[in-house]
Write an enzyme that holds these catalytic residues in place. Structure first.
Site, mmCIF file in Angstrom:
data_model
loop_
_atom_site.group_PDB
_atom_site.id
_atom_site.type_symbol
_atom_site.label_atom_id
_atom_site.label_comp_id
_atom_site.label_asym_id
_atom_site.label_seq_id
_atom_site.Cartn_x
_atom_site.Cartn_y
_atom_site.Cartn_z
ATOM 1 N N GLY A 1 0.826 -1.215 0.000
ATOM 2 C CA GLY A 1 0.000 0.000 0.000
ATOM 3 C C GLY A 1 0.853 1.254 0.000
ATOM 4 O O GLY A 1 2.063 1.189 -0.222
ATOM 5 N N ASN A 2 0.234 2.386 0.238
ATOM 6 C CA ASN A 2 0.966 3.655 0.308
ATOM 7 C C ASN A 2 0.309 4.557 1.349
ATOM 8 O O ASN A 2 -0.708 4.202 1.934
ATOM 9 C CB ASN A 2 1.014 4.329 -1.076
ATOM 10 C CG ASN A 2 -0.369 4.599 -1.625
ATOM 11 O OD1 ASN A 2 -1.120 5.416 -1.096
ATOM 12 N ND2 ASN A 2 -0.728 3.888 -2.694
ATOM 13 N N ARG A 3 0.897 5.733 1.549
ATOM 14 C CA ARG A 3 0.476 6.588 2.667
ATOM 15 C C ARG A 3 -0.657 7.558 2.328
ATOM 16 O O ARG A 3 -0.983 8.422 3.134
ATOM 17 C CB ARG A 3 1.663 7.420 3.152
ATOM 18 C CG ARG A 3 2.792 6.614 3.737
ATOM 19 C CD ARG A 3 3.945 7.556 4.113
ATOM 20 N NE ARG A 3 5.131 6.833 4.511
ATOM 21 C CZ ARG A 3 5.363 6.386 5.739
ATOM 22 N NH1 ARG A 3 4.472 6.591 6.685
ATOM 23 N NH2 ARG A 3 6.481 5.751 6.019
#
Length: 346
Positions: free
Chosen positions: A143-145
């Site tokens: 995932g990412n932020r």
């Protein structure tokens, strides 16, 4: 009976707090709701104009200045006090502006809101928001932020500007989605492939697509059906092979059925020169009309922090720059989108 503060909040086109004491500013900044003024302001989505008046030392106190900054970041219009004779017998900054000045500021806020409410009327805008998650196994993902806040701010600003808005949200907190205007349509997705399918379906009859979502470039080639376990007999770790995800922005940007306006977002790290060169290249490759170049780092970009966004056109020139809260960036971008669509040959 009905709650009086909710009724007042509902019927208000504008709320003016005059005079606003240091105490009032603190209560409004902190979201207190234990007197009629703070209750009403908190319950309303009408624009708020605040005219502070107090002793110079109180106005200049760091706490008061921090509260004023907070209110301005939230879109509250704070009129600076003037200098002159104060109630204490002293003279200096902190005097209430003249009634005419307060009235002029209030009317300006109202007319700006009135103009903004028609900018995109009759238009359909699709906004992607959040960050995709690519499954590794039933409990793990890549995932990412990205929080989705900037995308939702753009969706809200477009809805306030009269557009019919569809949000495609990847892993965005439910509380953030619940705060959207009630007539915004929300589709929730998880992965990049789900995002692609929903975006293509919903942009078919749209006027504009704004892709703020952070879509994963890669996904695990295969996702395990069962949770991966450590093998207690050795120190080996599994190898996860990645494959490329489809480029949704480029696919729609170069498609025959593309909307008249396509805006991409690029979150980049590096020096100003590096990110501008990258953004110009990206604008050309993706077939987008504009790329919003969002410089991310320790204190800007992702999450609940101020943004610094440059809007690059298809040839890589800076068409606009927006610095400030996510709502301020959204309002600037929506204004630009409206004039672009209005200027298209009909």
């Amino acid at each position: 009976g009905r709650a009086e503060h909710v009724e007042l909040a509902r019927i208000a086109d504008l709320i003016i707090v005059v005079p606003a004491t240091a105490n009032s500013l603190a209560r409004l900044a902190c979201g207190f709701a234990d007197d009629m003024v703070s209750l009403t302001v908190l319950a309303s989505d009408a624009p708020v104009v605040v005219a502070p008046a107090m002793h110079s030392n109180m106005w200049l106190a760091p706490a008061t200045q921090a509260n004023v900054r907070t209110l301005r970041e939230r879109g509250v219009h704070v009129i600076d006090p003037t200098s002159g004779a104060l109630g204490s017998g002293d003279s200096g900054i902190g005097r209430l502006p003249e009634p005419e000045e307060i009235a002029r500021a209030a009317l300006e806020v109202l007319s700006a809101r009135e103009q903004a409410s028609h900018l995109l009327s009759g238009r359909t805008v699709v906004v992607t928001a959040g960050g995709t998650r690519e499954p590794i196994d039933p409990v793990r993902f890549l995932g990412n932020r990205s929080s989705g806040r900037q995308g939702l701010a753009i969706a809200s600003a477009a809805a306030r500007a009269g557009a019919s808005v569809r949000v495609i949200a990847a892993n965005v907190e439910s509380a953030l989605l619940a705060a959207l205007p009630s007539h915004v349509q929300v589709t929730r997705v998880g992965s990049a492939l789900q995002m692609r399918e929903a975006t293509i379906a919903q942009t078919a009859d749209a006027d504009a697509l704004v892709m703020t979502a952070a879509v994963a470039d890669f996904r695990p080639e295969s996702s395990y059906q069962l949770k991966m376990k450590k093998d207690p007999t050795n120190e080996d770790a599994p190898t996860i092979r990645l494959v490329r995800n489809p480029d949704i922005l480029a696919e729609i940007g170069h498609s025959e059925a593309r909307p008249p306006l396509v805006v991409g977002f690029a979150a980049e790290t590096g020096t100003d020169e590096e990110i501008l060169a990258y953004g110009a290249d990206k604008a050309a490759r993706k077939g987008a009309d504009f790329i919003c170049l969002n410089r991310v780092g320790e204190n800007v970009g992702f999450g609940d922090v101020p943004n610094d966004i440059r809007l690059l056109d298809a040839s890589g020139h800076i068409a606009a720059r927006y610095v400030g809260s996510k709502d301020e960036v959204a309002a600037g971008l929506v204004g630009h989108m409206a004039s672009f669509l209005d200027n298209l040959k009909r």
